[in-house]
Design a protein around this motif. Structure first.
Motif, mmCIF file in Angstrom:
data_model
loop_
_atom_site.group_PDB
_atom_site.id
_atom_site.type_symbol
_atom_site.label_atom_id
_atom_site.label_comp_id
_atom_site.label_asym_id
_atom_site.label_seq_id
_atom_site.Cartn_x
_atom_site.Cartn_y
_atom_site.Cartn_z
ATOM 1 N N UNK A 184 52.377 -46.113 -31.932
ATOM 2 C CA UNK A 184 52.143 -44.709 -31.607
ATOM 3 C C UNK A 184 50.846 -44.217 -32.248
ATOM 4 N N UNK A 185 50.625 -44.596 -33.513
ATOM 5 C CA UNK A 185 49.393 -44.199 -34.186
ATOM 6 C C UNK A 185 48.165 -44.830 -33.547
ATOM 7 N N UNK A 186 48.281 -46.109 -33.170
ATOM 8 C CA UNK A 186 47.172 -46.800 -32.530
ATOM 9 C C UNK A 186 46.824 -46.208 -31.179
ATOM 10 N N UNK A 187 47.869 -45.847 -30.410
ATOM 11 C CA UNK A 187 47.639 -45.238 -29.101
ATOM 12 C C UNK A 187 46.892 -43.922 -29.250
ATOM 13 N N UNK A 188 47.269 -43.111 -30.258
ATOM 14 C CA UNK A 188 46.593 -41.831 -30.474
ATOM 15 C C UNK A 188 45.131 -42.061 -30.877
ATOM 16 N N UNK A 189 44.882 -43.009 -31.778
ATOM 17 C CA UNK A 189 43.517 -43.267 -32.212
ATOM 18 C C UNK A 189 42.661 -43.777 -31.056
ATOM 19 N N UNK A 190 43.266 -44.597 -30.195
ATOM 20 C CA UNK A 190 42.533 -45.081 -29.021
ATOM 21 C C UNK A 190 42.184 -43.928 -28.101
ATOM 22 N N UNK A 191 43.146 -43.026 -27.868
ATOM 23 C CA UNK A 191 42.883 -41.834 -27.052
ATOM 24 C C UNK A 191 41.777 -40.987 -27.675
ATOM 25 N N UNK A 192 41.830 -40.836 -28.982
ATOM 26 C CA UNK A 192 40.857 -40.012 -29.689
ATOM 27 C C UNK A 192 39.447 -40.588 -29.555
ATOM 28 N N UNK A 193 39.359 -41.916 -29.614
ATOM 29 C CA UNK A 193 38.053 -42.568 -29.554
ATOM 30 C C UNK A 193 37.470 -42.591 -28.146
ATOM 31 N N UNK A 194 38.324 -42.643 -27.130
ATOM 32 C CA UNK A 194 37.836 -42.828 -25.760
ATOM 33 C C UNK A 194 37.898 -41.562 -24.916
ATOM 34 N N UNK A 195 38.571 -40.519 -25.391
ATOM 35 C CA UNK A 195 38.779 -39.327 -24.574
ATOM 36 C C UNK A 195 37.506 -38.519 -24.398
ATOM 37 N N UNK A 196 37.285 -38.064 -23.190
ATOM 38 C CA UNK A 196 36.177 -37.157 -22.891
ATOM 39 C C UNK A 196 36.711 -36.025 -22.025
ATOM 40 N N UNK A 197 36.269 -34.799 -22.266
ATOM 41 C CA UNK A 197 36.721 -33.692 -21.414
ATOM 42 C C UNK A 197 36.205 -33.854 -20.005
ATOM 43 N N UNK A 198 36.955 -33.282 -19.053
ATOM 44 C CA UNK A 198 36.529 -33.350 -17.658
ATOM 45 C C UNK A 198 35.239 -32.550 -17.465
ATOM 46 N N UNK A 199 34.398 -33.047 -16.569
ATOM 47 C CA UNK A 199 33.162 -32.313 -16.273
ATOM 48 C C UNK A 199 33.493 -31.059 -15.485
ATOM 49 N N UNK A 200 32.883 -29.971 -15.893
ATOM 50 C CA UNK A 200 33.123 -28.697 -15.194
ATOM 51 C C UNK A 200 32.193 -28.569 -14.021
#
Length: 200
Positions: A184-200
């Motif tokens: 669970x912690x690894x999944x969150x860190x992966x999301x945190x590292x790869x997440x980008x907001x959608x382009x407006x």
């Protein structure tokens, strides 16, 4: 952790299973993947019945599910939006994803809740979008209960099957609890590292 949970189940019986699963739903790092197999082990030793253990675990999970649903519904999307705009980077979600989730819940809310109840980590959190997006309460409870019961029964049954080899339980469930939490912690860190907001 597993030794403490096992003692709580032994001493508390069905109420102990109920409270542990309620706590697991409210505080996901206490994994059902450890609670229910250990409860199944106790059932295998004839200290509790397997159906009783499954019912107690499902009931505890459902009380937690309904609490999260009501909290999210009371909060509402209007109050939730400033949190997303301010902390979306750390929540790894933006408003465009909320809008997509809203459309999905309108069309497939029951399916999303049912499947979500059988996915680690997600099962404890799916009540929040259901409440925020005002999914109807009766279908929410129905699909949540079915999904939670299947998940709880599968875990309890695995413990019940292993219950006759009790000396091996700790060697299996001890590392499993760490794997679940680390995953669970690894999944969150992966999301945190790869997440980008959608382009407006």
């Amino acid at each position: 952790m597993s030794e403490l949970i096992f003692k709580w189940v032994e001493d508390g019986g069905y109420l102990g299973v109920f409270l542990l699963m309620l706590l697991e739903t409210v505080f996901p790092p206490i994994p059902s993947e450890v609670i229910m197999p250990l409860a199944g082990v106790v059932a295998a030793r004839a200290e509790m019945s397997l159906p009783g253990v499954i019912a107690a675990g499902t009931a505890g999970a459902m009380v937690g599910n309904v609490i999260w649903y009501w909290v999210a519904q009371a909060m509402g999307l209007d109050r939730f939006r400033p949190l997303i705009e301010r902390y979306g980077r750390w929540l790894t979600i933006d408003w465009a994803e909320i809008e997509r989730a809203h459309r999905l819940f309108d069309k497939h809310g029951g399916t999303l809740v049912f499947v979500g109840r059988m996915l680690p980590t997600v099962r404890s959190l799916v009540s929040i979008p259901a409440g925020l997006l005002k999914m109807r309460f009766v279908p929410f409870v129905l699909w949540s209960t079915i999904g939670s019961a299947i998940w709880t029964a599968a875990l309890a049954l695995s413990g019940w099957v292993l219950g006759h080899e009790f000396d091996k339980i700790e060697t299996i469930l001890g590392p499993l609890s760490l794997v679940v939490i680390a995953g669970a912690g690894g999944w969150y860190l992966w999301r945190l590292a790869t997440w980008k907001p959608a382009k407006r």
